[in-house]
Write an enzyme that holds these catalytic residues in place. Structure first.
Site, mmCIF file in Angstrom:
data_model
loop_
_atom_site.group_PDB
_atom_site.id
_atom_site.type_symbol
_atom_site.label_atom_id
_atom_site.label_comp_id
_atom_site.label_asym_id
_atom_site.label_seq_id
_atom_site.Cartn_x
_atom_site.Cartn_y
_atom_site.Cartn_z
ATOM 1 N N GLN A 1 -5.290 -13.029 -12.277
ATOM 2 C CA GLN A 1 -4.753 -11.710 -13.129
ATOM 3 C C GLN A 1 -3.594 -11.520 -13.696
ATOM 4 O O GLN A 1 -3.229 -10.555 -14.329
ATOM 5 C CB GLN A 1 -5.451 -10.499 -12.624
ATOM 6 C CG GLN A 1 -4.801 -10.019 -11.587
ATOM 7 C CD GLN A 1 -5.416 -9.056 -10.442
ATOM 8 O OE1 GLN A 1 -6.439 -8.849 -9.841
ATOM 9 N NE2 GLN A 1 -5.017 -7.514 -10.791
ATOM 10 N N LEU B 1 0.871 -1.201 -0.124
ATOM 11 C CA LEU B 1 0.014 -0.001 0.066
ATOM 12 C C LEU B 1 0.920 1.314 -0.151
ATOM 13 O O LEU B 1 1.895 1.335 0.573
ATOM 14 C CB LEU B 1 -0.768 -0.085 1.241
ATOM 15 C CG LEU B 1 -1.788 -1.066 1.524
ATOM 16 C CD1 LEU B 1 -2.846 -1.044 2.505
ATOM 17 C CD2 LEU B 1 -2.906 -1.431 0.119
ATOM 18 N N GLN C 1 -9.491 -0.454 -15.846
ATOM 19 C CA GLN C 1 -10.178 -1.327 -15.080
ATOM 20 C C GLN C 1 -11.260 -1.113 -14.320
ATOM 21 O O GLN C 1 -12.126 -1.745 -13.976
ATOM 22 C CB GLN C 1 -8.734 -1.588 -13.783
ATOM 23 C CG GLN C 1 -9.416 -2.598 -12.750
ATOM 24 C CD GLN C 1 -8.403 -2.871 -11.702
ATOM 25 O OE1 GLN C 1 -7.553 -3.880 -11.861
ATOM 26 N NE2 GLN C 1 -8.067 -2.164 -10.661
ATOM 27 N N HIS D 1 -3.485 4.351 -2.037
ATOM 28 C CA HIS D 1 -4.546 3.539 -1.521
ATOM 29 C C HIS D 1 -5.074 4.147 -0.190
ATOM 30 O O HIS D 1 -6.307 4.033 0.057
ATOM 31 C CB HIS D 1 -3.792 2.067 -0.933
ATOM 32 C CG HIS D 1 -3.170 1.426 -2.119
ATOM 33 N ND1 HIS D 1 -2.122 1.073 -2.462
ATOM 34 C CD2 HIS D 1 -4.030 0.416 -3.098
ATOM 35 C CE1 HIS D 1 -1.559 0.248 -3.251
ATOM 36 N NE2 HIS D 1 -2.906 0.156 -3.864
#
Ligand code: PAF
Length: 262
Positions: free
Chosen positions: A61, A33, A153, A37
């Site tokens: 993914q 992170l 995304q 984030h």
């Protein structure tokens, strides 16, 4: 902050919170992170009663095994950052909790999956669809917060939510940048000192590229970007495209009235 490892535990806890009338915000991550984030955690805290973050490096993914092996993992530092930010619940599962069996589902994201990252990373968005559907169905948040750095995304996740009829609002949050303008990313720590210096040229060339785009059009902007990248020793250009911000359609002519996102 409560750290839970099992999706069942999350489901039970969230259902109790919802019975009390509390709203749930969700920030899905793959860990390592950074302040980008944390800004998502802050948006969630401002807009909902309970903030849930997930940390899960989703194997389905990654279309490149070495990228999965080398993906940065910093669980202790992540927990500390989330605690300081006031996150309420962290879901940090093992692979077998998320995928008790092989996930063979195939999503159809249409055109979105055939361009840019979809074209360069075959199967990537299908894997994102698999994990995000499992996470959203487990956490059942009212709102989920995603970073706009991964613009494509976000569009894929919105399409997924529509296809699965999930009752969650997907909120695209602003990109956070380092002092020299580079977009924050967990993968930045994989750059060595020289590469990191070179990466700072990206926001700079994108800014100038936008000016050239507006003045002279797409072909000139593409030429400019390719020529700058060619002068940077460790950089290779995968693609530079100009797209419609609503549909991500690849454009060959620039219309300044088109909705813009840089
Ligand atoms: O953007 C990410 O970190 C991941 O793709 C996500 C959305 C958490 C799914 O694994």
């Amino acid at each position: 902050m409560l750290v839970l490892r099992k999706i069942k535990e999350i489901e039970e806890l969230i259902s109790l919170k919802k019975q009390k009338g509390q709203t749930i915000g969700f920030v899905p991550t793959m860990g390592a992170l950074h302040q980008g984030h944390i800004s998502l955690i802050n948006y969630s805290k401002q807009q909902t009663d309970i903030t849930v973050c997930s940390i899960f490096v989703n194997p389905t993914q990654f279309n490149n095994a070495s990228d999965l092996t080398h993906y940065p993992r910093t669980p202790e530092a992540d927990i500390k950052l989330l605690e300081e930010a006031g996150c309420d619940i962290l879901y940090m599962p093992e692979v077998k909790d998320v995928y008790p069996e092989n996930d063979t589902r195939k999503f159809d994201f249409g055109y979105l999956d055939t361009i840019l990252e979809g074209a360069k990373r075959p199967g990537h968005f299908n894997g994102v669809g698999q994990v995000v559907s499992i996470l959203l169905e487990g956490v059942k948040p009212h709102k989920a917060f995603c970073g706009s750095k991964d613009y494509q995304q976000v569009m894929v996740v919105k399409s997924l939510v529509k296809q699965l009829n999930l009752e969650v609002e997907i909120i695209a949050c602003p990109i956070l940048r380092e002092a020299d303008g580079l977009a924050m990313s967990s993968r930045n720590v994989r750059l060595n000192e020289q590469e990191r210096l070179e990466a700072a040229a990206i926001p700079e060339m994108m800014k100038l590229g936008n000016q050239i785009l507006k003045l002279y059009g797409i072909a000139e902007a593409k030429k400019y970007i390719s020529s700058v990248v060619a002068t940077i020793p460790n950089m290779k250009l995968e693609y530079y495209e100009v797209c419609d911000a609503e549909t991500l359609e690849l454009l060959s002519e620039f219309n300044p009235k088109q909705k813009q996102f840089h």
